[in-house]
Design a protein around this motif. Structure first.
Motif, short mmCIF file in Angstrom:
data_model
loop_
_atom_site.label_atom_id
_atom_site.label_comp_id
_atom_site.label_asym_id
_atom_site.label_seq_id
_atom_site.Cartn_x
_atom_site.Cartn_y
_atom_site.Cartn_z
N LYS A 21 -12.01 -23.60 -5.40
CA LYS A 21 -12.43 -24.10 -4.09
C LYS A 21 -13.78 -24.80 -4.19
CE LYS A 21 -13.04 -22.64 0.68
NZ LYS A 21 -12.80 -21.58 1.66
N ALA A 22 -14.70 -24.21 -4.92
CA ALA A 22 -16.03 -24.80 -5.08
C ALA A 22 -15.97 -26.10 -5.89
CB ALA A 22 -16.97 -23.80 -5.75
N LYS A 25 -14.93 -29.39 -4.40
CA LYS A 25 -15.94 -30.01 -3.55
C LYS A 25 -17.20 -30.37 -4.33
CE LYS A 25 -13.50 -29.57 0.18
NZ LYS A 25 -13.19 -30.61 1.12
N ARG A 27 -18.91 -28.51 -6.51
CA ARG A 27 -19.83 -27.41 -6.79
C ARG A 27 -19.40 -26.77 -8.12
NH1 ARG A 27 -23.06 -27.10 -2.00
NH2 ARG A 27 -24.51 -26.04 -3.39
N ILE A 78 -14.55 -16.65 9.64
CA ILE A 78 -13.76 -16.83 8.43
C ILE A 78 -12.41 -16.17 8.70
CG2 ILE A 78 -14.54 -14.79 7.17
CD1 ILE A 78 -14.16 -18.14 5.47
N LYS A 99 -17.14 -16.12 3.30
CA LYS A 99 -17.95 -17.04 4.11
C LYS A 99 -18.96 -17.79 3.24
CE LYS A 99 -19.49 -18.86 7.93
NZ LYS A 99 -18.76 -19.99 8.47
N ASP A 102 -17.16 -20.38 1.27
CA ASP A 102 -16.79 -21.44 2.20
C ASP A 102 -17.98 -22.37 2.47
OD1 ASP A 102 -14.64 -22.50 3.84
OD2 ASP A 102 -15.80 -21.85 5.58
N GLU A 103 -19.15 -21.78 2.68
CA GLU A 103 -20.36 -22.59 2.91
C GLU A 103 -20.68 -23.44 1.69
OE1 GLU A 103 -23.43 -19.80 4.04
OE2 GLU A 103 -22.60 -19.55 6.05
N ALA A 105 -18.51 -24.59 -0.52
CA ALA A 105 -17.52 -25.65 -0.59
C ALA A 105 -17.76 -26.72 0.49
CB ALA A 105 -16.11 -25.07 -0.44
N LYS A 106 -18.41 -26.35 1.56
CA LYS A 106 -18.70 -27.32 2.62
C LYS A 106 -19.99 -28.09 2.36
CE LYS A 106 -16.04 -25.23 6.27
NZ LYS A 106 -16.03 -24.50 7.54
N GLY A 107 -20.61 -27.84 1.20
CA GLY A 107 -21.77 -28.64 0.81
C GLY A 107 -23.12 -28.10 1.25
N LYS A 108 -23.15 -26.90 1.77
CA LYS A 108 -24.42 -26.32 2.21
C LYS A 108 -25.32 -26.09 1.00
CE LYS A 108 -25.81 -23.04 5.72
NZ LYS A 108 -25.39 -21.93 6.57
#
Length: 115
Positions: A21-22, A25, A27, A78, A99, A102-103, A105-108
């Motif tokens: 997942k990472a 994106k 990561r 989540i 969570k 997820d953060e 993977a969302k680029g945070k």
């Protein structure tokens, strides 16, 4: 009441999905490991040993050296549930990790993820 299926699943069987997942994106595995170490207090060597032992999620969190006291700052939804409202402690720890991944993977930024 029977335990949720995730409790008995091998942490090592889900770990590659966190990495995938990472990486999808942009990561890295290193960042995933850093998040897990931040949350649980495992060293990299201890994390790798736990993965090798194929322990289940419940044991993974029960044996964590030091759950990060800042984890209660993790907020949000989540799997359709607010992590801060989950009452069962082990499930909350699992969802905290979900969570954080997820953060990532969302680029945070890592500085914001590792509160």
């Amino acid at each position: 009441m029977p335990k949720h299926k995730i409790y008995t699943m091998s942490f090592a069987s889900v770990y590659p999905h966190y990495i995938t997942k990472a990486e999808k994106k942009g990561r890295t595995k290193t960042e995933v490991d850093e998040i897990i170490r931040w949350l649980t207090g495992y060293s990299q060597e201890e994390l790798e040993a736990q993965l090798e032992k194929q322990i289940d999620f419940e044991t993974f969190f029960a044996e964590a050296p030091r759950m990060n006291p800042s984890r209660d700052l993790i907020k949000g939804v989540i799997c359709g549930v607010r992590v801060e409202e989950i009452e069962e402690p082990t499930m909350q720890e699992i969802r905290y990790l979900d969570k954080l991944i997820d953060e990532l993977a969302k680029g945070k930024a890592m500085e914001k993820i590792l509160r």
